[in-house]
Design a protein around this motif. Sequence first.
Motif, short mmCIF file in Angstrom:
data_model
loop_
_atom_site.label_atom_id
_atom_site.label_comp_id
_atom_site.label_asym_id
_atom_site.label_seq_id
_atom_site.Cartn_x
_atom_site.Cartn_y
_atom_site.Cartn_z
N TYR A 8 0.85 -1.19 0.00
CA TYR A 8 0.00 0.00 0.00
C TYR A 8 0.88 1.24 0.00
O TYR A 8 1.81 1.36 0.79
N ARG A 10 0.36 4.98 0.66
CA ARG A 10 -0.59 5.97 1.20
C ARG A 10 -0.54 7.27 0.39
O ARG A 10 -1.56 7.94 0.23
N SER A 62 -8.20 3.36 0.03
CA SER A 62 -8.73 3.60 1.38
C SER A 62 -10.25 3.60 1.42
O SER A 62 -10.84 3.37 2.48
N LYS A 67 -9.82 -1.28 6.33
CA LYS A 67 -8.76 -0.54 7.00
C LYS A 67 -7.68 -1.47 7.56
O LYS A 67 -6.50 -1.19 7.43
N TYR A 68 -8.10 -2.60 8.15
CA TYR A 68 -7.12 -3.53 8.74
C TYR A 68 -6.16 -4.06 7.68
O TYR A 68 -4.98 -4.28 7.97
N LEU A 70 -5.16 -2.48 4.86
CA LEU A 70 -4.22 -1.42 4.51
C LEU A 70 -3.22 -1.16 5.64
O LEU A 70 -2.05 -0.90 5.38
N GLU A 71 -3.67 -1.24 6.87
CA GLU A 71 -2.78 -1.02 8.01
C GLU A 71 -1.71 -2.10 8.15
O GLU A 71 -0.63 -1.84 8.64
N SER A 72 -2.02 -3.30 7.68
CA SER A 72 -1.05 -4.39 7.78
C SER A 72 -0.25 -4.59 6.50
O SER A 72 0.63 -5.44 6.44
N GLN A 76 3.29 0.48 4.36
CA GLN A 76 2.48 1.34 5.22
C GLN A 76 3.40 2.14 6.13
O GLN A 76 4.28 1.58 6.79
N PRO A 78 4.01 3.62 9.44
CA PRO A 78 3.40 3.47 10.75
C PRO A 78 3.10 4.79 11.45
O PRO A 78 2.18 4.86 12.25
N SER A 80 1.92 7.49 10.08
CA SER A 80 0.77 8.18 9.53
C SER A 80 -0.50 7.35 9.58
O SER A 80 -1.52 7.74 9.07
N ALA A 81 -0.43 6.19 10.20
CA ALA A 81 -1.62 5.33 10.28
C ALA A 81 -2.57 5.82 11.34
O ALA A 81 -2.25 6.55 12.22
#
Length: 81
Positions: A8, A10, A62, A67-68, A70-72, A76, A78, A80-81
């Motif tokens: 991902y 961002r 997004s 969301k989970y 994209l966060e993992s 990514q 960290p 800006s999460a």
Amino acid sequence: MADVRVTYDRTVDAAYVYFTDPQVRAQAAHMYPCDPVEVGGMINIDFDDQGRVIGIEVLAASSKLPKYLLESAEGQDPESA
């Protein structure tokens, strides 16, 4: 259940879901763009030279992916999460 590799970015809000062995760097031979007006985003499906799906790129990720996920995802940031 098999693990799926997801990256991902961002900055451009783009994700890529890989359907290939992480050890193999498959090259896309064909790309099929899907731009459905109903979902408000672009999705590109990549195929190898044998017609197998190797991955899917999701723009405006997004608003299209959980969301989970994209966060993992790899890449990514960290902070800006």
